[in-house]
Design an enzyme around this catalytic site. Structure first.
Site, short mmCIF file in Angstrom:
data_model
loop_
_atom_site.label_atom_id
_atom_site.label_comp_id
_atom_site.label_asym_id
_atom_site.label_seq_id
_atom_site.Cartn_x
_atom_site.Cartn_y
_atom_site.Cartn_z
N GLU A 1 5.27 10.41 12.16
CA GLU A 1 6.35 9.52 11.73
C GLU A 1 7.67 10.29 11.67
O GLU A 1 8.00 10.89 10.64
CB GLU A 1 6.04 8.98 10.33
CG GLU A 1 4.73 8.22 10.23
CD GLU A 1 4.74 7.23 9.07
OE1 GLU A 1 4.45 6.06 9.32
OE2 GLU A 1 5.06 7.62 7.94
N HIS B 1 3.18 11.62 3.17
CA HIS B 1 4.26 10.75 3.68
C HIS B 1 5.61 11.37 3.33
O HIS B 1 5.79 11.94 2.24
CB HIS B 1 4.12 9.35 3.07
CG HIS B 1 4.96 8.34 3.78
ND1 HIS B 1 6.33 8.28 3.63
CD2 HIS B 1 4.64 7.36 4.67
CE1 HIS B 1 6.80 7.30 4.40
NE2 HIS B 1 5.80 6.74 5.04
P1 PGA Z 1 8.36 1.34 8.66
O1 PGA Z 1 7.56 2.41 7.76
O2 PGA Z 1 7.35 0.66 9.55
O3 PGA Z 1 8.98 0.40 7.67
O4 PGA Z 1 9.37 2.09 9.46
C1 PGA Z 1 6.52 3.18 8.30
C2 PGA Z 1 6.03 4.15 7.26
O5 PGA Z 1 6.85 4.68 6.49
O6 PGA Z 1 4.81 4.41 7.16
#
Ligand code: PGA
Length: 223
Positions: A150, A96
């Site tokens: 992401e 992440h």
């Molecule tokens: P968010 O986070 O939905 O708050 O944008 C997603 C993530 O970081 O996995």
């Protein structure tokens, strides 16, 4: 209809009391659907409790961790290794951007974590914010792995990525590798279907909007 994964990344949130509150509200209204697998990823402190309450009890609910040690068992104070997670979790988030940025996790650490997870038969949910980030990783993954795309600008920003662009990115990955691809970044109940309706997106990884059981249930319903 295709099957979907809807994963909740609770990050560093919720005490045990709050975990308990979530579970009681969630199970009140949750309707299992064979085509929608739900993965809840609490903090380490909540994994045992959430797992005992939800895993296997309500259809397709699985438990994931948010982190794992890059080492195996031994003298690594404070670490939780993949074999320890195996009792509770079928999935684990790795790579992440919050860990890459705040905890200086580099490619070699991420690859060690993926290797340990796969050895323990836990499916890694590997987060990447660009195609470049996949380069050094793909040699260590197998068909159990899930990629979560992401983009940095979309995380916690209320500014999600363009679903068409995400679909293109997902297709490129899936053309090369037999993996599922999720989208994560500012997903909510109103925009979730813009992503899940795309042919190459297999689901979503939800942060902020997964903390409240009602909004998470709405996301599941609308996905
Ligand atoms: P968010 O986070 O939905 O708050 O944008 C997603 C993530 O970081 O996995």
């Amino acid at each position: 209809m295709k099957s979907l994964i809807i994963a909740a990344n609770w990050k560093s949130n919720k005490t045990l009391d709050e975990d308990d509150l979530f579970v009681s509200k969630f199970i009140n209204s949750y309707k299992a659907n064979d085509l929608k697998e739900i993965i809840i990823c609490p903090s380490f402190t909540g994994i045992s409790f959430i797992s005992s309450k939800l895993k296997g009890n309500y259809g397709k609910i699985s438990i994931g961790a948010q982190n794992v040690s890059s080492f195996s068992q031994g003298s690594f104070t404070g670490e939780v290794n993949a074999m320890q997670l195996k009792d509770f979790c079928s999935y684990c988030i790795v790579g992440h951007s919050e860990r890459r940025i705040n905890f200086s996790e580099d490619l070699s650490i991420i690859n060690d974590k993926i290797k340990n997870l796969l050895e323990a038969e836990i499916a890694p949910i590997i987060c990447v914010s660009s195609l470049d980030q996949l380069d050094g990783i793909l040699s260590s993954i197998n068909g159990k792995s899930i990629i979560a795309y992401e983009p940095l600008s979309a995380i916690g920003s209320k500014d999600p990525a363009n679903p068409i662009e995400v679909n293109k990115f997902s297709r490129e990955i899936k053309e090369k590798f037999d993996v599922k691809v999720l989208y994560g970044g500012s997903v909510n109940s109103e925009n979730v279907s813009d992503f899940t309706n795309q042919d190459s997106i297999d689901g979503v990884l939800v942060g902020g909007e997964s903390l409240d059981p009602i909004s998470f249930l709405k996301i599941i319903e609308n996905a």
